[in-house]
Design a protein around this motif. Sequence first.
Motif, PDB file in Angstrom:
ATOM      1  N   THR A 157       0.832  -1.203   0.000  1.00  0.00           N
ATOM      2  CA  THR A 157       0.000   0.000   0.000  1.00  0.00           C
ATOM      3  C   THR A 157       0.871   1.259   0.000  1.00  0.00           C
ATOM      4  O   THR A 157       0.584   2.224  -0.711  1.00  0.00           O
ATOM      5  N   GLY A 158       1.931   1.249   0.760  1.00  0.00           N
ATOM      6  CA  GLY A 158       2.850   2.388   0.806  1.00  0.00           C
ATOM      7  C   GLY A 158       3.523   2.626  -0.534  1.00  0.00           C
ATOM      8  O   GLY A 158       3.678   3.765  -0.971  1.00  0.00           O
ATOM      9  N   LYS A 159       3.918   1.544  -1.209  1.00  0.00           N
ATOM     10  CA  LYS A 159       4.518   1.681  -2.537  1.00  0.00           C
ATOM     11  C   LYS A 159       3.514   2.271  -3.518  1.00  0.00           C
ATOM     12  O   LYS A 159       3.851   3.113  -4.340  1.00  0.00           O
ATOM     13  N   LEU A 160       2.258   1.823  -3.409  1.00  0.00           N
ATOM     14  CA  LEU A 160       1.207   2.368  -4.266  1.00  0.00           C
ATOM     15  C   LEU A 160       1.037   3.865  -4.005  1.00  0.00           C
ATOM     16  O   LEU A 160       0.940   4.666  -4.938  1.00  0.00           O
ATOM     17  N   MET A 161       1.010   4.256  -2.733  1.00  0.00           N
ATOM     18  CA  MET A 161       0.856   5.673  -2.376  1.00  0.00           C
ATOM     19  C   MET A 161       1.981   6.518  -2.970  1.00  0.00           C
ATOM     20  O   MET A 161       1.737   7.598  -3.522  1.00  0.00           O
ATOM     21  N   PHE A 162       3.224   6.028  -2.869  1.00  0.00           N
ATOM     22  CA  PHE A 162       4.338   6.788  -3.421  1.00  0.00           C
ATOM     23  C   PHE A 162       4.248   6.867  -4.934  1.00  0.00           C
ATOM     24  O   PHE A 162       4.575   7.882  -5.531  1.00  0.00           O
ATOM     25  N   GLY A 163       3.797   5.802  -5.566  1.00  0.00           N
ATOM     26  CA  GLY A 163       3.615   5.836  -7.007  1.00  0.00           C
ATOM     27  C   GLY A 163       2.591   6.877  -7.412  1.00  0.00           C
ATOM     28  O   GLY A 163       2.786   7.643  -8.359  1.00  0.00           O
ATOM     29  N   ILE A 164       1.503   6.941  -6.666  1.00  0.00           N
ATOM     30  CA  ILE A 164       0.456   7.928  -6.937  1.00  0.00           C
ATOM     31  C   ILE A 164       0.989   9.334  -6.692  1.00  0.00           C
ATOM     32  O   ILE A 164       0.791  10.244  -7.512  1.00  0.00           O
ATOM     33  N   LEU A 165       1.686   9.534  -5.561  1.00  0.00           N
ATOM     34  CA  LEU A 165       2.245  10.852  -5.255  1.00  0.00           C
ATOM     35  C   LEU A 165       3.247  11.296  -6.313  1.00  0.00           C
ATOM     36  O   LEU A 165       3.253  12.460  -6.733  1.00  0.00           O
ATOM     37  N   ALA A 166       4.081  10.381  -6.768  1.00  0.00           N
ATOM     38  CA  ALA A 166       5.069  10.721  -7.795  1.00  0.00           C
ATOM     39  C   ALA A 166       4.379  11.102  -9.093  1.00  0.00           C
ATOM     40  O   ALA A 166       4.770  12.074  -9.758  1.00  0.00           O
TER      41      ALA A 166
ATOM     42  N   MET B  85       1.347  12.329  -9.397  1.00  0.00           N
ATOM     43  CA  MET B  85       0.697  13.625  -9.190  1.00  0.00           C
ATOM     44  C   MET B  85       1.724  14.756  -9.237  1.00  0.00           C
ATOM     45  O   MET B  85       1.453  15.823  -9.816  1.00  0.00           O
ATOM     46  N   ALA B  86       2.882  14.538  -8.660  1.00  0.00           N
ATOM     47  CA  ALA B  86       3.925  15.565  -8.673  1.00  0.00           C
ATOM     48  C   ALA B  86       4.395  15.838 -10.099  1.00  0.00           C
ATOM     49  O   ALA B  86       4.590  16.992 -10.489  1.00  0.00           O
ATOM     50  N   GLU B  87       4.558  14.791 -10.865  1.00  0.00           N
ATOM     51  CA  GLU B  87       4.972  14.945 -12.260  1.00  0.00           C
ATOM     52  C   GLU B  87       3.904  15.696 -13.054  1.00  0.00           C
ATOM     53  O   GLU B  87       4.202  16.596 -13.848  1.00  0.00           O
TER      54      GLU B  87
END
Length: 184
Positions: free
Chosen positions: A101-110, A112-114
């Motif tokens: 779940t944490g890896k998924l969150m970071f993928g989503i955040l990355a 969104m940042a891009e």
Amino acid sequence: MIVAYARVSSLGQDHSSQIDRLQAAGAEKIFSEKQSGLDKDRPELSAALEFVRDGDTLIITKLDRLARSAAHLHQILELLDKKGVGFKVLDDSALDTTTRTGKLMFGILASMAEFETALRKERQLEGIARAKARGETGGRPKTVDEAAIQALKAAGKTVPEIMKVTNVSRAAVYRALQSSTGAV
């Protein structure tokens, strides 16, 4: 091994509360520094990223203690991932790359940042195009009255006298005089 990184922005601040929390979370090795997050050269962060090995977890108290921007955060996480190092943020349990779940969150955040970076760049280019269409060249507005400087010079004033009257630097006086004649 649990490795931690603590940072405060200035020498007058204290990061002991961060260090206490990191130790309570099981940190065996803590890298800490008093340095602005905007500084490109943060020796203790570099040392922590160099120190961590496959199977380690890097922990921090808050996300803003680590990266200058979303792009910088993504760069750090990519490095940690390549090294096989997990990452956790104590103040946000969702930000934990040791879990799916944490890896998924970071993928989503990355992502969104891009996306936000691309939108910001697009808006910036549109603004520049509109300003050019209005005849604006951009940059900081002039604060030096070149006409007044040129008039003072024409009246026989010396550069030091002009500096004193107009309260501008020697370089600004010379630029103003050069813009009118092409030479001083």
